[in-house]
Design a protein around this motif. Structure first.
Motif, short mmCIF file in Angstrom:
data_model
loop_
_atom_site.label_atom_id
_atom_site.label_comp_id
_atom_site.label_asym_id
_atom_site.label_seq_id
_atom_site.Cartn_x
_atom_site.Cartn_y
_atom_site.Cartn_z
N ASP A 319 0.82 -1.21 0.00
CA ASP A 319 0.00 0.00 0.00
C ASP A 319 0.86 1.26 0.00
O ASP A 319 0.70 2.15 -0.84
N ALA A 323 1.67 4.08 -3.27
CA ALA A 323 1.47 5.52 -3.25
C ALA A 323 2.76 6.26 -3.56
O ALA A 323 2.77 7.29 -4.24
N ARG A 361 -8.39 5.54 -8.97
CA ARG A 361 -9.52 4.98 -8.23
C ARG A 361 -9.00 3.86 -7.33
O ARG A 361 -8.49 2.85 -7.81
N LEU A 362 -9.11 4.05 -6.03
CA LEU A 362 -8.67 3.06 -5.06
C LEU A 362 -9.89 2.62 -4.24
O LEU A 362 -10.47 3.42 -3.51
N PHE A 367 -6.35 0.39 0.99
CA PHE A 367 -5.72 1.49 0.28
C PHE A 367 -5.84 2.81 1.04
O PHE A 367 -5.57 3.87 0.47
N ASP A 368 -6.25 2.80 2.30
CA ASP A 368 -6.44 4.04 3.07
C ASP A 368 -5.16 4.86 3.13
O ASP A 368 -5.17 6.08 2.94
N ARG A 371 -4.49 6.48 -0.20
CA ARG A 371 -5.40 7.59 -0.48
C ARG A 371 -4.96 8.85 0.27
O ARG A 371 -4.96 9.96 -0.28
N LYS A 372 -4.60 8.71 1.54
CA LYS A 372 -4.19 9.87 2.36
C LYS A 372 -2.92 10.48 1.79
O LYS A 372 -2.78 11.70 1.73
N LEU A 374 -1.75 10.33 -1.34
CA LEU A 374 -1.99 11.00 -2.61
C LEU A 374 -2.80 12.28 -2.44
O LEU A 374 -2.62 13.25 -3.17
N ALA A 375 -3.71 12.28 -1.45
CA ALA A 375 -4.50 13.49 -1.19
C ALA A 375 -3.59 14.64 -0.73
O ALA A 375 -3.87 15.80 -1.02
N VAL A 386 -8.00 11.63 -6.96
CA VAL A 386 -8.14 10.36 -6.24
C VAL A 386 -9.59 10.20 -5.80
O VAL A 386 -10.12 11.04 -5.08
N GLU A 388 -12.94 7.07 -4.96
CA GLU A 388 -13.21 5.68 -4.60
C GLU A 388 -14.28 5.07 -5.49
O GLU A 388 -14.39 3.85 -5.60
#
Length: 408
Positions: A319, A323, A361-362, A367-368, A371-372, A374-375, A386, A388
């Protein structure tokens, strides 16, 4: 991955399947040093079928005729493919010809032995003439003899063909193959058997386990880098159209579903790659993140791609690394575009900006972290989008592709 005939014959000879004396010809002048007695058969080494009908197989009696025929064959495209090699082989007079094969039957998940007393098979009616034996347990000579008996063979011919089938099965297992085929298997008047032509199909998932096959695959990719699948995957692991949205997924179903949604939303998909399996060009073991990094570079090199849509569903043991690969790709792009000029209207084109826009798209709790991470990169207008929800990701990709076209 299908091998060429001369490569197949080399494998056959090493494992003990009878083959004719032959010599690889890389240039017509090599025939001046031919070690085989005439008459000789020259065969174009292409993957296309029906070489003989297209003029890719010639029988010659002298060196002068052989050089002239080889020059013609080297310059003769068959279904668009020019040979890089010609195989010179002794002429063989067969009294009888048979068909033999070992194939992986995905319906029963077992190897199957196939045989037919006719080599020139009409595949539409092959079921009426083809005999088969399913290898249900550990292989033994019993299976080969059973097929030979079904073909109505007897005596020394039954033993010779049983031996050939055993060797074919050994090759099938040793090399992780999907198909080993002899078509035709010639039988002389004295009862001698000879593999006159053969076909071998390698299971692409197993290429990385065999250094010899990996080297073959790497050469194929180098020689045919612009082939249908761009040399980076098998026919089920990549697909190429000529649109502006490149697609990366972690499964065949994921890739195909994403492609369908892009088309239904009015977008034009480009090269699609499945990250779950290694590429044909990989000669060593790779991780998911290695393939992601490679795929991003492949799509970036394709100047027609305006947007890369990454669709990852499920879980990943990498994960954080995943990222970081995407983040590194974005930061590298920003570094590369700094010295480049900006168009007079203030907007960079796809070619000016170096890399396409990213939509990621995760889906899945695994993938939390990705996502954080990449955000946190959303500091500029061209940072990754990004989401979902897949429909939202597709809509954003189509919107970006169309807006990029309108700005150019």
């Amino acid at each position: 991955m299908d091998l060429l005939e001369y490569q197949v014959k080399e494998w056959f000879g090493k494992i003990g399947i009878p083959v004719l004396p032959s010599q690889r010809i890389d240039h017509p002048t090599d025939l001046k040093r031919l070690k085989i007695r005439y008459p000789v058969v020259l065969k174009s080494q292409v993957h296309a079928a029906e070489r003989a009908k297209a003029g890719g197989v010639r029988i010659v009696e002298t060196t002068i005729d052989a050089i002239a025929a080889a020059q013609t064959i080297f310059n003769l495209p068959i279904w668009g493919e020019l040979p890089e090699v010609v195989l010179a082989e002794s002429k063989y007079d067969a009294k009888q010809e048979l068909y033999l094969a070992v194939v992986l039957d995905t319906a029963v998940c077992r190897p199957v032995l196939l045989g037919c007393k006719e080599a020139d098979i009409d595949w539409e009616s092959a079921g009426e003439k083809m005999e088969y034996v399913v290898v249900e347990q550990e292989f033994s000579p019993f299976y080969a003899r059973r097929l030979a008996l079904k073909l109505g063979l007897e005596g020394t011919l039954m033993q010779s063909i049983s031996d050939a089938i055993e060797k074919m099965y050994q090759l099938f297992i040793q090399k992780d193959l999907d198909l080993v085929e002899i078509n035709p298997l010639g039988v002389s008047a004295s009862g001698q058997v000879m593999a006159l032509n053969g076909k071998v199909r390698v299971n692409e998932r197993a290429i990385g386990r065999h250094p010899e096959i990996s080297q073959m695959a790497a050469k194929i990719v180098k020689s045919h880098g612009n082939s249908e699948n761009n040399g980076h995957g098998g026919k089920w692991d990549s697909g190429e159209t000529h649109g502006k949205i490149g697609i990366l997924g972690n499964g065949t179903g994921s890739v195909l579903a994403t492609l369908d949604l892009v088309v239904n939303s009015g977008g034009k998909p480009g090269l699609c790659l499945n990250l779950r399996h290694a590429f044909l060009s990989d000669t060593a073991e790779t991780t998911f993140c290695d393939r992601l990094d490679t795929s991003l570079k492949i799509l970036t090199a394709d100047k027609s791609i305006q947007v890369i849509l990454i669709n990852l569903l499920g879980s990943s043991s990498q994960d954080t690394e995943l990222a970081e690969v995407i983040g590194k790709f974005i930061q590298q792009d920003k570094t590369e575009i700094k010295p480049q000029a900006v168009r007079s209207n203030g907007q960079r084109s796809r070619r000016d900006s170096g890399s396409p826009r990213l939509v990621v798209r995760l889906a899945g709790s695994e993938f939390d972290t990705a996502r954080k991470y990449l955000a946190s990169l959303k500091t500029q207008s061209d940072s990754p989008i990004v989401v979902e929800n897949l429909d939202e990701a597709v809509a954003e990709s189509v919107r970006l592709a169309k807006s990029t076209v309108s700005k150019r």
